[in-house]
Write a protein that holds these residues in place. Structure first.
Motif, PDB file in Angstrom:
ATOM      1  N   PRO A 179       0.793  -1.227   0.000  1.00  0.00           N
ATOM      2  CA  PRO A 179       0.000   0.000   0.000  1.00  0.00           C
ATOM      3  C   PRO A 179       0.827   1.280   0.000  1.00  0.00           C
ATOM      4  N   VAL A 180       1.976   1.268   0.663  1.00  0.00           N
ATOM      5  CA  VAL A 180       2.808   2.478   0.724  1.00  0.00           C
ATOM      6  C   VAL A 180       3.290   2.862  -0.672  1.00  0.00           C
ATOM      7  N   ALA A 181       3.755   1.872  -1.418  1.00  0.00           N
ATOM      8  CA  ALA A 181       4.227   2.145  -2.775  1.00  0.00           C
ATOM      9  C   ALA A 181       3.085   2.627  -3.658  1.00  0.00           C
ATOM     10  N   ALA A 182       1.897   2.052  -3.477  1.00  0.00           N
ATOM     11  CA  ALA A 182       0.737   2.445  -4.281  1.00  0.00           C
ATOM     12  C   ALA A 182       0.362   3.904  -4.028  1.00  0.00           C
ATOM     13  N   VAL A 183       0.351   4.307  -2.766  1.00  0.00           N
ATOM     14  CA  VAL A 183      -0.007   5.690  -2.439  1.00  0.00           C
ATOM     15  C   VAL A 183       1.070   6.652  -2.920  1.00  0.00           C
ATOM     16  N   ARG A 184       2.332   6.256  -2.829  1.00  0.00           N
ATOM     17  CA  ARG A 184       3.405   7.118  -3.334  1.00  0.00           C
ATOM     18  C   ARG A 184       3.282   7.315  -4.846  1.00  0.00           C
ATOM     19  N   ARG A 185       2.950   6.257  -5.578  1.00  0.00           N
ATOM     20  CA  ARG A 185       2.766   6.386  -7.023  1.00  0.00           C
ATOM     21  C   ARG A 185       1.630   7.354  -7.323  1.00  0.00           C
ATOM     22  N   ARG A 186       0.548   7.238  -6.559  1.00  0.00           N
ATOM     23  CA  ARG A 186      -0.594   8.120  -6.791  1.00  0.00           C
ATOM     24  C   ARG A 186      -0.238   9.567  -6.472  1.00  0.00           C
ATOM     25  N   ARG A 187       0.561   9.768  -5.426  1.00  0.00           N
ATOM     26  CA  ARG A 187       1.002  11.130  -5.083  1.00  0.00           C
ATOM     27  C   ARG A 187       1.824  11.727  -6.223  1.00  0.00           C
ATOM     28  N   THR A 188       2.701  10.918  -6.821  1.00  0.00           N
ATOM     29  CA  THR A 188       3.503  11.381  -7.944  1.00  0.00           C
ATOM     30  C   THR A 188       2.618  11.766  -9.120  1.00  0.00           C
ATOM     31  N   GLU A 189       1.595  10.944  -9.370  1.00  0.00           N
ATOM     32  CA  GLU A 189       0.671  11.239 -10.466  1.00  0.00           C
ATOM     33  C   GLU A 189      -0.067  12.557 -10.216  1.00  0.00           C
ATOM     34  N   VAL A 190      -0.460  12.766  -8.971  1.00  0.00           N
ATOM     35  CA  VAL A 190      -1.151  14.020  -8.623  1.00  0.00           C
ATOM     36  C   VAL A 190      -0.223  15.211  -8.844  1.00  0.00           C
ATOM     37  N   ASP A 191       1.011  15.092  -8.381  1.00  0.00           N
ATOM     38  CA  ASP A 191       1.971  16.182  -8.554  1.00  0.00           C
ATOM     39  C   ASP A 191       2.188  16.485 -10.032  1.00  0.00           C
ATOM     40  N   ASP A 192       2.294  15.436 -10.852  1.00  0.00           N
ATOM     41  CA  ASP A 192       2.499  15.625 -12.292  1.00  0.00           C
ATOM     42  C   ASP A 192       1.308  16.332 -12.919  1.00  0.00           C
ATOM     43  N   ARG A 193       0.118  15.986 -12.479  1.00  0.00           N
ATOM     44  CA  ARG A 193      -1.074  16.634 -13.028  1.00  0.00           C
ATOM     45  C   ARG A 193      -1.124  18.113 -12.645  1.00  0.00           C
ATOM     46  N   LEU A 194      -0.722  18.414 -11.419  1.00  0.00           N
ATOM     47  CA  LEU A 194      -0.741  19.808 -10.981  1.00  0.00           C
ATOM     48  C   LEU A 194       0.236  20.656 -11.784  1.00  0.00           C
ATOM     49  N   VAL A 195       1.395  20.089 -12.088  1.00  0.00           N
ATOM     50  CA  VAL A 195       2.401  20.819 -12.856  1.00  0.00           C
ATOM     51  C   VAL A 195       1.894  21.092 -14.268  1.00  0.00           C
ATOM     52  N   SER A 196       1.092  20.173 -14.814  1.00  0.00           N
ATOM     53  CA  SER A 196       0.655  20.293 -16.204  1.00  0.00           C
ATOM     54  C   SER A 196      -0.608  21.142 -16.372  1.00  0.00           C
ATOM     55  N   LEU A 197      -1.198  21.594 -15.264  1.00  0.00           N
ATOM     56  CA  LEU A 197      -2.417  22.389 -15.366  1.00  0.00           C
ATOM     57  C   LEU A 197      -2.136  23.738 -16.042  1.00  0.00           C
ATOM     58  N   GLU A 198      -3.035  24.096 -16.936  1.00  0.00           N
ATOM     59  CA  GLU A 198      -2.887  25.394 -17.608  1.00  0.00           C
ATOM     60  C   GLU A 198      -3.468  26.495 -16.705  1.00  0.00           C
ATOM     61  N   VAL A 199      -2.790  27.620 -16.663  1.00  0.00           N
ATOM     62  CA  VAL A 199      -3.290  28.781 -15.913  1.00  0.00           C
ATOM     63  C   VAL A 199      -3.850  29.765 -16.921  1.00  0.00           C
ATOM     64  N   ARG A 200      -5.090  30.133 -16.755  1.00  0.00           N
ATOM     65  CA  ARG A 200      -5.735  31.044 -17.693  1.00  0.00           C
ATOM     66  C   ARG A 200      -6.207  32.297 -16.970  1.00  0.00           C
ATOM     67  N   GLU A 201      -6.038  33.402 -17.628  1.00  0.00           N
ATOM     68  CA  GLU A 201      -6.537  34.660 -17.078  1.00  0.00           C
ATOM     69  C   GLU A 201      -8.052  34.750 -17.317  1.00  0.00           C
ATOM     70  N   LEU A 202      -8.786  35.164 -16.291  1.00  0.00           N
ATOM     71  CA  LEU A 202     -10.228  35.285 -16.440  1.00  0.00           C
ATOM     72  C   LEU A 202     -10.598  36.732 -16.753  1.00  0.00           C
TER      73      LEU A 202
END
Length: 202
Positions: A179-202
């Motif tokens: 389970p520890v390795a599984a949660v760490r992998r998911r944390r990495t995936e979350v971090d990668d998604r956050l980095v790839s988010l586009e920031v748009r001016e409203l």
């Protein structure tokens, strides 16, 4: 059929009691509800108390604390048109009582309570139980989550991980071994998604 195994909270209002009784009758008229209610009666454990509370969203929750089991239903249903409220309440009772609570008791009896509580399978199973009872009761308006569950289980599981915080650390069956390795992998995936988010001016 459920007899004294399921009881309504003593402080329930008249409207809550009426909705609960009608929903319970509707649940027990369905093939899935009758079958699993019989299994619930045969399973070990004390009575489950059902109560209504103000919840943030339409739905419910199953709680096991200090040997007391409780199913909580949202009061929002009390304002619905009665025929739809009864079906939706029957579906939620099925999800929480005959999905989560029944499998929780079976897991405890088998000595795998921790694995059960950490597993995403619990929510998938409860989702299927509730959806089937709703459809068998006459519900015809599948929410996106239920439709996804019936059409694409993998997509449903992914949605649970990403869209509902309480399931962010729930594990798939093959992840329980580490389970520890599984949660760490998911944390990495979350971090990668956050980095790839586009920031748009409203």
């Amino acid at each position: 059929l459920l007899g004294g195994r399921v009881v309504l909270a003593a402080d329930a209002t008249t409207l809550e009691a009426e909705l609960y009784q009608e929903a319970l009758r509707a649940l027990l008229k369905t093939p899935t509800g009758r079958s699993l209610a019989g299994s619930f009666v045969d399973a070990p454990g004390g009575p489950v108390t059902v109560r209504f509370e103000d919840l943030e969203r339409i739905g419910g929750k199953a709680i096991s604390e200090e040997g007391r089991d409780t199913v909580v239903l949202g009061r929002t249903l009390l304002g619905w048109k009665r025929e739809w409220a009864v079906i939706r309440c029957a579906e939620l009772l099925g999800h929480e009582l005959l999905g989560h609570m029944l499998s929780h008791r079976r897991a405890g009896l088998s000595g795998v309570a921790w694995e059960h509580s950490a597993s995403l399978e619990d929510e998938v199973n409860a989702g299927l139980v509730g959806t089937l009872i709703g459809l068998e009761s006459g519900w015809r308006f599948l929410d996106p989550g239920a439709e996804m569950l019936l059409k694409d289980r993998a997509a449903y599981e992914a949605a649970l991980h990403w869209l509902q915080p309480e399931y962010a650390v729930a594990l798939k069956a093959h992840e329980l071994a580490d389970p520890v390795a599984a949660v760490r992998r998911r944390r990495t995936e979350v971090d990668d998604r956050l980095v790839s988010l586009e920031v748009r001016e409203l």
